[in-house]
Design a protein around this motif. Structure first.
Motif, mmCIF file in Angstrom:
data_model
loop_
_atom_site.group_PDB
_atom_site.id
_atom_site.type_symbol
_atom_site.label_atom_id
_atom_site.label_comp_id
_atom_site.label_asym_id
_atom_site.label_seq_id
_atom_site.Cartn_x
_atom_site.Cartn_y
_atom_site.Cartn_z
ATOM 1 N N ARG A 140 -0.992 24.960 14.644
ATOM 2 C CA ARG A 140 -0.842 25.469 13.263
ATOM 3 C C ARG A 140 -2.213 25.785 12.692
ATOM 4 O O ARG A 140 -2.405 26.787 12.011
ATOM 5 C CB ARG A 140 -0.100 24.457 12.401
ATOM 6 C CG ARG A 140 1.412 24.618 12.436
ATOM 7 C CD ARG A 140 2.014 24.555 13.841
ATOM 8 N NE ARG A 140 3.452 24.650 13.820
ATOM 9 C CZ ARG A 140 4.252 23.590 13.708
ATOM 10 N NH1 ARG A 140 3.760 22.373 13.658
ATOM 11 N NH2 ARG A 140 5.566 23.765 13.681
ATOM 12 N N HIS A 155 9.810 27.138 18.959
ATOM 13 C CA HIS A 155 8.380 27.010 18.629
ATOM 14 C C HIS A 155 7.521 27.828 19.591
ATOM 15 O O HIS A 155 6.444 27.386 19.997
ATOM 16 C CB HIS A 155 7.939 25.529 18.669
ATOM 17 C CG HIS A 155 8.512 24.696 17.564
ATOM 18 N ND1 HIS A 155 7.942 24.611 16.312
ATOM 19 C CD2 HIS A 155 9.626 23.914 17.525
ATOM 20 C CE1 HIS A 155 8.671 23.787 15.562
ATOM 21 N NE2 HIS A 155 9.700 23.364 16.266
ATOM 22 N N ASP A 195 11.942 20.382 20.581
ATOM 23 C CA ASP A 195 12.442 20.071 19.238
ATOM 24 C C ASP A 195 12.894 21.326 18.508
ATOM 25 O O ASP A 195 12.438 22.434 18.815
ATOM 26 C CB ASP A 195 11.340 19.396 18.416
ATOM 27 C CG ASP A 195 10.081 20.253 18.348
ATOM 28 O OD1 ASP A 195 9.649 20.745 19.405
ATOM 29 O OD2 ASP A 195 9.545 20.449 17.235
ATOM 30 N N GLU A 196 13.760 21.126 17.563
ATOM 31 C CA GLU A 196 14.153 22.157 16.588
ATOM 32 C C GLU A 196 14.379 23.533 17.214
ATOM 33 O O GLU A 196 13.928 24.532 16.671
ATOM 34 C CB GLU A 196 13.062 22.287 15.501
ATOM 35 C CG GLU A 196 12.841 21.026 14.728
ATOM 36 C CD GLU A 196 11.636 21.121 13.787
ATOM 37 O OE1 GLU A 196 11.764 20.654 12.639
ATOM 38 O OE2 GLU A 196 10.582 21.652 14.186
ATOM 39 N N TRP A 229 11.539 11.103 16.908
ATOM 40 C CA TRP A 229 10.845 11.523 15.680
ATOM 41 C C TRP A 229 11.802 11.589 14.505
ATOM 42 O O TRP A 229 11.432 11.316 13.373
ATOM 43 C CB TRP A 229 10.138 12.873 15.873
ATOM 44 C CG TRP A 229 11.054 14.065 16.078
ATOM 45 C CD1 TRP A 229 11.689 14.415 17.231
ATOM 46 C CD2 TRP A 229 11.400 15.053 15.101
ATOM 47 N NE1 TRP A 229 12.426 15.560 17.049
ATOM 48 C CE2 TRP A 229 12.264 15.985 15.738
ATOM 49 C CE3 TRP A 229 11.081 15.266 13.761
ATOM 50 C CZ2 TRP A 229 12.815 17.091 15.077
ATOM 51 C CZ3 TRP A 229 11.618 16.363 13.103
ATOM 52 C CH2 TRP A 229 12.475 17.262 13.764
ATOM 53 N N TYR A 289 4.476 9.593 10.561
ATOM 54 C CA TYR A 289 3.931 10.957 10.528
ATOM 55 C C TYR A 289 2.684 11.015 9.650
ATOM 56 O O TYR A 289 2.756 10.854 8.436
ATOM 57 C CB TYR A 289 4.999 11.950 10.043
ATOM 58 C CG TYR A 289 5.735 12.604 11.188
ATOM 59 C CD1 TYR A 289 5.874 11.945 12.402
ATOM 60 C CD2 TYR A 289 6.276 13.887 11.071
ATOM 61 C CE1 TYR A 289 6.530 12.543 13.467
ATOM 62 C CE2 TYR A 289 6.939 14.499 12.139
ATOM 63 C CZ TYR A 289 7.062 13.822 13.331
ATOM 64 O OH TYR A 289 7.694 14.412 14.382
ATOM 65 N N ASP A 340 1.069 13.523 8.822
ATOM 66 C CA ASP A 340 0.988 14.680 7.917
ATOM 67 C C ASP A 340 1.806 14.468 6.651
ATOM 68 O O ASP A 340 1.800 15.334 5.767
ATOM 69 C CB ASP A 340 1.427 15.968 8.615
ATOM 70 C CG ASP A 340 2.890 15.938 9.025
ATOM 71 O OD1 ASP A 340 3.331 14.897 9.557
ATOM 72 O OD2 ASP A 340 3.595 16.944 8.826
ATOM 73 N N TRP A 345 8.637 16.181 3.598
ATOM 74 C CA TRP A 345 10.056 16.369 3.921
ATOM 75 C C TRP A 345 10.701 15.098 4.464
ATOM 76 O O TRP A 345 11.885 14.861 4.251
ATOM 77 C CB TRP A 345 10.255 17.530 4.904
ATOM 78 C CG TRP A 345 9.648 17.298 6.263
ATOM 79 C CD1 TRP A 345 8.429 17.713 6.693
ATOM 80 C CD2 TRP A 345 10.233 16.573 7.356
ATOM 81 N NE1 TRP A 345 8.201 17.288 7.969
ATOM 82 C CE2 TRP A 345 9.301 16.589 8.419
ATOM 83 C CE3 TRP A 345 11.460 15.906 7.550
ATOM 84 C CZ2 TRP A 345 9.532 15.974 9.651
ATOM 85 C CZ3 TRP A 345 11.696 15.294 8.776
ATOM 86 C CH2 TRP A 345 10.742 15.339 9.812
ATOM 87 N N TRP A 388 0.649 16.705 12.263
ATOM 88 C CA TRP A 388 0.983 18.133 12.249
ATOM 89 C C TRP A 388 0.025 18.808 11.279
ATOM 90 O O TRP A 388 -0.359 18.209 10.263
ATOM 91 C CB TRP A 388 2.445 18.321 11.828
ATOM 92 C CG TRP A 388 3.384 17.632 12.775
ATOM 93 C CD1 TRP A 388 3.965 16.404 12.609
ATOM 94 C CD2 TRP A 388 3.811 18.117 14.053
ATOM 95 N NE1 TRP A 388 4.736 16.098 13.713
ATOM 96 C CE2 TRP A 388 4.657 17.133 14.614
ATOM 97 C CE3 TRP A 388 3.557 19.280 14.791
ATOM 98 C CZ2 TRP A 388 5.253 17.269 15.864
ATOM 99 C CZ3 TRP A 388 4.155 19.414 16.037
ATOM 100 C CH2 TRP A 388 4.987 18.427 16.558
ATOM 101 N N GLU A 414 0.087 21.956 9.483
ATOM 102 C CA GLU A 414 0.382 23.074 8.579
ATOM 103 C C GLU A 414 -0.567 23.106 7.383
ATOM 104 O O GLU A 414 -0.985 24.176 6.940
ATOM 105 C CB GLU A 414 1.825 22.993 8.043
ATOM 106 C CG GLU A 414 2.894 23.349 9.064
ATOM 107 C CD GLU A 414 3.412 22.141 9.815
ATOM 108 O OE1 GLU A 414 2.692 21.122 9.917
ATOM 109 O OE2 GLU A 414 4.558 22.208 10.312
HETATM 110 C C1 TNX Z 1 8.771 18.729 12.377
HETATM 111 S S1 TNX Z 1 8.313 16.742 14.477
HETATM 112 C C2 TNX Z 1 8.304 19.320 13.540
HETATM 113 C C3 TNX Z 1 7.038 20.070 13.522
HETATM 114 C C4 TNX Z 1 6.473 20.168 12.133
HETATM 115 C C5 TNX Z 1 6.607 18.828 11.447
HETATM 116 C C6 TNX Z 1 5.973 18.778 10.093
HETATM 117 C C7 TNX Z 1 8.789 17.857 15.322
HETATM 118 C C8 TNX Z 1 9.153 17.490 16.661
HETATM 119 N N1 TNX Z 1 8.858 19.082 14.772
HETATM 120 O O1 TNX Z 1 7.244 21.354 14.072
HETATM 121 O O2 TNX Z 1 5.135 20.534 12.231
HETATM 122 O O3 TNX Z 1 7.968 18.538 11.311
HETATM 123 O O4 TNX Z 1 6.015 17.482 9.572
#
Ligand code: TNX
Length: 519
Positions: A181, A269, A332-333, A380, A405, A407, A420, A454, A456
């Protein structure tokens, strides 16, 4: 008359203050009172002290010259002493620090140490060099905070006498830096590694790719860095590590007993890669570079064979540069990947990682794939996924976003950070136990903990230090010290006494109101 009296009183006060401040600082003699982080397993005091002088010799058993030199180098700037490092068979009778391997103290395992301080000298023993390295960190913390200064200090370099027996609760004590980031220089990364090592942490996870930037040179796919590494959040110039620079980071970490875990996040990602190579997209068109902070919009094309060829090439080059046993594949995500595509994708990524002799790590979502006892899953967000991993015999890295975390903002007034998951004040970050946080996840299911940063909202080293410190010290203690010696009320006093030491280390830490800073 009144004025004369007052003048006299003032002069007397000045004189007393002066005399008082010229008294030599008192030598510490009660080892049990020394503020140490992480708190050792056991500390016994014997009531005297050892003085380090320019006549002290660092003695080592044959083969331990590097660790001995590391100690001498650490002591040199602040003391001005250029201590000799001598290879010997046994400790001399006085004025020494002796480092040796005993190899037979099962209780200490691979990373523990015993530190015995007397008037005459300091004896450090361990089963492995890592233990000696951690003992050295303890020795540094027993000396006045000014030992961390880069310039010569007028110090009385005394350590209280007694015995410390110490070993870690978890074998994996990590932190992660997101260099995607925002990109951070090799120098920043080395400083991060040094600061982790000072608190006995042993794993450094580098988040090397994400939507906003690809940060590691891959010779077979050069656009990943020339194009995919050319920007970052906010549109800055980004950057990347050449393979030589990455190897230099790996070596720097290795010299400090820290294992590097490289992460290439996939199948989501991945915008930086998708923007660099059109063939990785299902429609064959390269995407635009991305400098925002949304997550979950990108995905590799899981149905194309070229995707797996690409991953194989990347993992092959990365595995060759990485002596540690792990490659992290993110996972993730992946909101832009269909679940029926996600699971076979992770299975193939796992095969690829294993074909290059490495162990796959994934974020907690990867627990849904065909993982086994050999894999690590990083909790996480979703404890149910983590429990699924445990059911499959995998071990967990504990990084709950609500607790660990880096961040996350301390509170709503923090100048950077996200919230968040939670606001994480210094006490919130400390008061939890990985082995009791989630019912169904026990100590034996856990390899250790990791605190991720993280980036950002993090653009430079000052930002890093503000979010990471002092919270990292708490995570180091959770990873190292037995739950039985951890307690916020005593920890906050010890942490308060670290203000001067963090200042001497030039760490721009957050002065939380929840800590009684001794200044
Ligand atoms: C979630 S934690 C994410 C990251 C973001 C982060 C910000 C995770 C496995 N994925 O892509 O940077 O939140 O807190």
């Amino acid at each position: 008359m009144q004025i004369l009296k007052l003048t006299f009183f003032c002069l007397a006060t000045v004189l007393v203050t002066f005399l008082f401040s010229c008294q030599p600082p008192e030598a510490p003699t009660d080892l049990t009172q020394a503020p140490l982080i992480p708190q050792p397993v056991s500390v016994e005091a014997t009531g005297t002290s050892f003085e380090l002088t320019d006549r002290t010799v660092v003695c080592v058993q044959e083969g331990l010259e590097n660790v001995g030199q590391y100690l001498a180098d650490k002591l040199a700037p602040a003391t001005g002493f250029e201590l000799a490092v001598k290879t010997v068979d046994k400790a001399p009778s006085k004025r020494y620090i002796y480092l040796s391997l005993s190899g037979d103290n099962a209780e200490l395992s691979n990373e523990g140490y015993e530190l015995a301080i007397s008037k005459n000298g300091v004896n450090i023993t361990a089963n492995q060099p890592a233990g000696l390295f951690y003992a050295i960190q303890t020795v540094l913390q027993l000396l006045p905070a000014s030992i961390e200064s880069g310039e010569k200090q007028a110090g009385l370099w005394k350590l209280a006498s007694g015995t410390i027996k110490d070993f870690p609760t978890y074998s994996f004590r990590g932190s992660m830096l997101d260099v995607s980031r925002h990109f951070f220089s090799v120098g920043d990364v080395k400083r991060y590694i040094d600061l982790m090592a000072a608190f006995k942490m042993n794993v450094f996870h580098l988040h090397l790719s994400d939507d906003q930037g690809w940060r590691i040179e891959i010779k077979k796919w050069p656009n990943l860095t020339t194009h995919g590494g050319s920007t970052e959040v906010g549109g800055g110039e980004g950057g990347f590590y050449t393979q030589e620079e990455y190897a230099d980071i790996v070596k720097y970490a290795q010299d400090r007993f820290i294992t590097i875990i490289p992460e290439i996040d996939m199948p989501g990602h991945t915008n930086a890669a998708l923007a660099s190579y059109p063939e990785l997209n299902c429609d064959g068109k390269a995407t635009e570079l991305y400098t925002g902070t949304e997550v979950g919009f990108s995905s590799f094309c899981t149905s194309k064979e070229i995707t797996y060829q690409f991953i194989d090439d990347v993992v092959s080059e990365l595995a060759a540069l990485t002596p540690g046993p792990y490659i992290h594949i993110g996972g993730d995500e992946s909101h832009a990947t269909k679940k029926e595509d996600y699971l076979p994708f992770v299975n193939r990524a796992k095969e690829i990682v294993e074909s290059h002799g490495k162990i796959m790590i994934g974020w907690d979502e990867t627990a849904q794939a065909e993982i086994g006892a050999n894999n690590l899953v990083q909790l996480w967000n979703n404890a149910d996924f983590a429990k699924e991993a445990v059911g499959k015999g995998a071990k967990l890295i504990m990084s709950p976003a609500t607790k660990s975390y880096l961040d996350m903002q301390y509170d709503s007034t923090s100048r950077i950070g996200l919230h968040w998951a939670a606001y994480i004040e210094v006490d919130t970050g400390y008061i939890w136990d990985p082995a009791t946080l989630f019912p169904g996840i026990e100590k034996e299911n856990i390899i250790g903990i990791e605190a991720p940063l993280w980036s950002e909202t993090v653009t430079n080293m000052d930002d890093i230090e503000y979010l990471v410190f002092p919270r990292l010290l708490g995570y180091a203690e959770i990873g190292w010290s037995p739950a039985t010696v951890r307690d916020w009320e005593t920890y906050k006093i010890r942490l308060g006494q670290f203000a001067e030491r963090m200042d001497a280390m030039e760490i721009g830490f957050y002065r939380s109101k929840s800590v009684p800073w001794a200044e």
